[in-house]
Design a protein around this motif. Structure first.
Motif, PDB file in Angstrom:
ATOM      1  N   ASN A 192      -1.523  39.023 -41.925  1.00  0.00           N
ATOM      2  CA  ASN A 192      -1.694  38.183 -42.937  1.00  0.00           C
ATOM      3  C   ASN A 192      -3.106  37.657 -43.243  1.00  0.00           C
ATOM      4  O   ASN A 192      -3.676  37.173 -42.173  1.00  0.00           O
ATOM      5  CB  ASN A 192      -0.834  36.768 -42.508  1.00  0.00           C
ATOM      6  N   TYR A 193      -3.561  37.601 -44.358  1.00  0.00           N
ATOM      7  CA  TYR A 193      -4.963  37.223 -44.673  1.00  0.00           C
ATOM      8  C   TYR A 193      -4.970  36.081 -45.498  1.00  0.00           C
ATOM      9  O   TYR A 193      -4.355  36.188 -46.688  1.00  0.00           O
ATOM     10  CB  TYR A 193      -5.723  38.390 -45.482  1.00  0.00           C
ATOM     11  N   ARG A 194      -5.319  34.852 -45.033  1.00  0.00           N
ATOM     12  CA  ARG A 194      -5.477  33.582 -45.717  1.00  0.00           C
ATOM     13  C   ARG A 194      -6.894  33.132 -45.799  1.00  0.00           C
ATOM     14  O   ARG A 194      -7.491  32.730 -44.970  1.00  0.00           O
ATOM     15  CB  ARG A 194      -4.716  32.552 -44.954  1.00  0.00           C
ATOM     16  N   SER A 195      -7.455  33.488 -46.638  1.00  0.00           N
ATOM     17  CA  SER A 195      -9.213  33.259 -46.946  1.00  0.00           C
ATOM     18  C   SER A 195      -9.594  31.838 -46.544  1.00  0.00           C
ATOM     19  O   SER A 195     -10.403  31.498 -46.457  1.00  0.00           O
ATOM     20  CB  SER A 195      -9.530  33.735 -48.531  1.00  0.00           C
ATOM     21  N   LYS A 196      -8.416  30.810 -46.945  1.00  0.00           N
ATOM     22  CA  LYS A 196      -8.787  29.453 -46.931  1.00  0.00           C
ATOM     23  C   LYS A 196      -8.898  29.103 -45.467  1.00  0.00           C
ATOM     24  O   LYS A 196      -9.206  28.001 -45.057  1.00  0.00           O
ATOM     25  CB  LYS A 196      -7.768  28.596 -47.614  1.00  0.00           C
ATOM     26  N   LEU A 197      -8.460  29.642 -44.540  1.00  0.00           N
ATOM     27  CA  LEU A 197      -8.164  29.508 -43.080  1.00  0.00           C
ATOM     28  C   LEU A 197      -9.618  29.985 -42.393  1.00  0.00           C
ATOM     29  O   LEU A 197      -9.851  29.384 -41.252  1.00  0.00           O
ATOM     30  CB  LEU A 197      -6.966  29.956 -42.591  1.00  0.00           C
ATOM     31  N   TRP A 198     -10.094  31.094 -42.851  1.00  0.00           N
ATOM     32  CA  TRP A 198     -11.369  31.626 -42.075  1.00  0.00           C
ATOM     33  C   TRP A 198     -12.560  30.833 -42.493  1.00  0.00           C
ATOM     34  O   TRP A 198     -13.393  31.317 -43.225  1.00  0.00           O
ATOM     35  CB  TRP A 198     -11.615  33.302 -42.410  1.00  0.00           C
ATOM     36  N   GLY A 243       8.341  25.767 -40.703  1.00  0.00           N
ATOM     37  CA  GLY A 243       8.056  27.339 -40.794  1.00  0.00           C
ATOM     38  C   GLY A 243       6.695  27.685 -40.095  1.00  0.00           C
ATOM     39  O   GLY A 243       6.415  26.696 -39.195  1.00  0.00           O
ATOM     40  N   GLY A 244       6.129  28.526 -40.718  1.00  0.00           N
ATOM     41  CA  GLY A 244       5.041  29.140 -39.956  1.00  0.00           C
ATOM     42  C   GLY A 244       5.361  30.781 -39.941  1.00  0.00           C
ATOM     43  O   GLY A 244       6.775  31.073 -39.510  1.00  0.00           O
ATOM     44  N   ALA A 245       4.528  31.744 -40.116  1.00  0.00           N
ATOM     45  CA  ALA A 245       4.766  33.026 -40.242  1.00  0.00           C
ATOM     46  C   ALA A 245       5.641  33.483 -38.867  1.00  0.00           C
ATOM     47  O   ALA A 245       6.509  34.316 -39.249  1.00  0.00           O
ATOM     48  CB  ALA A 245       3.479  33.909 -40.335  1.00  0.00           C
ATOM     49  N   GLU A 246       5.216  33.053 -37.676  1.00  0.00           N
ATOM     50  CA  GLU A 246       5.741  33.713 -36.477  1.00  0.00           C
ATOM     51  C   GLU A 246       7.157  32.986 -36.307  1.00  0.00           C
ATOM     52  O   GLU A 246       8.126  33.639 -35.838  1.00  0.00           O
ATOM     53  CB  GLU A 246       5.130  33.527 -35.339  1.00  0.00           C
ATOM     54  N   LEU A 264       5.894  41.037 -27.667  1.00  0.00           N
ATOM     55  CA  LEU A 264       4.937  39.846 -28.295  1.00  0.00           C
ATOM     56  C   LEU A 264       4.730  40.233 -29.660  1.00  0.00           C
ATOM     57  O   LEU A 264       3.938  41.195 -30.166  1.00  0.00           O
ATOM     58  CB  LEU A 264       3.496  39.921 -27.499  1.00  0.00           C
ATOM     59  N   HIS A 265       4.783  39.184 -30.574  1.00  0.00           N
ATOM     60  CA  HIS A 265       4.609  39.140 -31.880  1.00  0.00           C
ATOM     61  C   HIS A 265       3.863  37.842 -32.302  1.00  0.00           C
ATOM     62  O   HIS A 265       4.076  36.859 -31.855  1.00  0.00           O
ATOM     63  CB  HIS A 265       5.928  39.155 -32.742  1.00  0.00           C
ATOM     64  N   PHE A 266       2.890  38.271 -33.386  1.00  0.00           N
ATOM     65  CA  PHE A 266       1.901  37.225 -33.625  1.00  0.00           C
ATOM     66  C   PHE A 266       1.609  37.606 -35.057  1.00  0.00           C
ATOM     67  O   PHE A 266       1.387  39.007 -35.403  1.00  0.00           O
ATOM     68  CB  PHE A 266       0.938  36.993 -32.715  1.00  0.00           C
ATOM     69  N   SER A 267       0.742  36.790 -35.850  1.00  0.00           N
ATOM     70  CA  SER A 267       0.042  37.182 -37.063  1.00  0.00           C
ATOM     71  C   SER A 267      -1.556  36.876 -37.010  1.00  0.00           C
ATOM     72  O   SER A 267      -1.888  36.322 -36.262  1.00  0.00           O
ATOM     73  CB  SER A 267       0.895  36.826 -38.263  1.00  0.00           C
ATOM     74  N   ALA A 268      -2.072  37.579 -38.241  1.00  0.00           N
ATOM     75  CA  ALA A 268      -3.552  37.388 -38.376  1.00  0.00           C
ATOM     76  C   ALA A 268      -3.859  35.762 -38.610  1.00  0.00           C
ATOM     77  O   ALA A 268      -4.931  35.609 -38.830  1.00  0.00           O
ATOM     78  CB  ALA A 268      -4.104  38.334 -39.331  1.00  0.00           C
ATOM     79  N   ILE A 269      -2.840  35.227 -39.060  1.00  0.00           N
ATOM     80  CA  ILE A 269      -3.010  33.648 -39.215  1.00  0.00           C
ATOM     81  C   ILE A 269      -3.599  32.895 -38.152  1.00  0.00           C
ATOM     82  O   ILE A 269      -4.467  32.004 -38.236  1.00  0.00           O
ATOM     83  CB  ILE A 269      -1.926  33.080 -39.895  1.00  0.00           C
TER      84      ILE A 269
END
Length: 343
Positions: free
Chosen positions: A169-175, A35-38, A133-138
């Motif tokens: 998409n906000y993932r606090s553990k990635l920033w 998977g993966g969001a995109e 074009l599609h992408f996410s904030a991840i």
């Protein structure tokens, strides 16, 4: 109807799902999903007969080649894959949990995707026959280089007249590379035509205002008040980012005793704030990928130039339906979703 491919850009991941209610270690039972969001968006669009391509990076080995072959069999164009680096990204998520849950464990450092650079891309080649074009904030959460790559990608897309969609998409553990999302995301969002997320992600990543009584994501908020906040957030995004034509928000609340409640909204300058039907269920199967399916549904409707109201309801039903599917991406066809719509 639009003509051309929808290109999804993001990191391909393995989601490993231990069942913490069982002795999964002794049993040697560790289910996983690709998977993966995109990628979830790309897979749904391919299933729904929209030309769908996907750009990511994986190491050149037998396992990853089989993954690519599997996705090609699902109808996803993988010609843009970068074969480089040493590893694929992994994350561990206990069965039944959400990716926003504290229990998620990421193992993505030094992945092939994380080592991509803007100089790796021939943009004329990447965007050949692409209309969206599609992408996410991840993606920009991974590291500073990928954040810069996302900015260049949306700039190059807009220079070619390509529609751009962004999932907040906000993932606090990635920033974790010293930058706050507010230092990165507004500049990228300025090039986007469709921004999807929720009122909390928009505040965290774009700096939109939020009423004091909505500081936490609780299931006890009155729907009317949530929709008022959704309208305020949507208008702020439209005013701050003039290129943005559509703002979508999802609302999913888990009730300890009564299951789940799900509804969404879509704001356009022409239609104002449209609100979906509300969906309730006592039990669901898998929380992962529902938001991705909602985004795919929006893309499907807009790609086919359906009206905004139908597009919103199609996307909402697709996302709700995904909650009952045990995988990252939906397996429901357009026909399946339309049957739910009629009900």
């Amino acid at each position: 109807m639009l003509r051309g491919k929808v290109l999804s850009f993001g990191e391909i991941l393995l989601r490993v799902c231990p069942d913490m209610s069982q002795d999964w270690i002794s049993q040697g039972n560790l289910p996983f999903y690709i998977g993966g969001a995109e990628l979830n968006v790309a897979t749904a669009l391919a299933l729904w007969d929209i030309p769908s391509s996907y750009v990511s990076a994986m190491p050149k080995n037998a396992i990853c080649e089989e993954i690519a072959q599997h996705l090609q069999q699902k109808g996803v164009d993988m010609e843009g894959m970068f074969w480089k680096g040493d590893r694929i990204g992994i994350y561990y998520l206990p069965k039944g949990k959400d990716v926003k849950n504290a229990g998620v464990v990421y193992d993505r450092a030094n992945s092939s995707f994380s080592e991509l650079k803007p100089s790796d891309f021939d943009w004329d080649l990447v965007f050949n026959d692409v209309c969206w074009l599609h992408f996410s904030a991840i993606c920009p959460a991974v590291n500073a280089e990928i954040a810069q790559l996302c900015l260049v990608a949306v700039q190059e897309a807009k220079a070619r007249g390509i529609f751009v969609s962004l999932d907040l998409n906000y993932r606090s553990k990635l920033w974790k590379y010293g930058k706050d999302p507010l230092e990165i995301m507004p500049e990228i969002a300025a090039y986007c035509d469709l921004i999807m997320g929720n009122i909390w992600a928009a505040q965290r990543m774009l700096g939109t205002s939020l009423q004091p009584n909505f500081q936490e994501t609780k299931a006890t908020y009155p729907t009317e008040e949530l929709l008022e906040q959704s309208l305020q957030t949507s208008k702020e995004i439209r005013n701050r980012f003039p290129r943005c034509r559509y703002v979508a928000n999802t609302f999913r609340f888990d009730y300890e005793q009564a299951g789940i409640k799900y509804f969404t909204s879509l704001y356009t300058e022409q239609d104002g704030l449209l609100v979906s039907n509300e969906y309730l269920s006592e039990n669901i199967v898998d929380k992962v990928g529902s938001g991705d399916c909602f985004m795919a549904g929006l893309i499907y409707g807009l790609y086919h130039e359906h009206d905004a109201s139908y597009t919103l309801e199609f996307a909402t039903v697709a996302a709700y339906d995904k909650l009952f599917i045990s995988s990252d991406a939906t397996v429901s066809t357009v026909s399946d979703i339309k049957k739910r719509l009629k009900k």
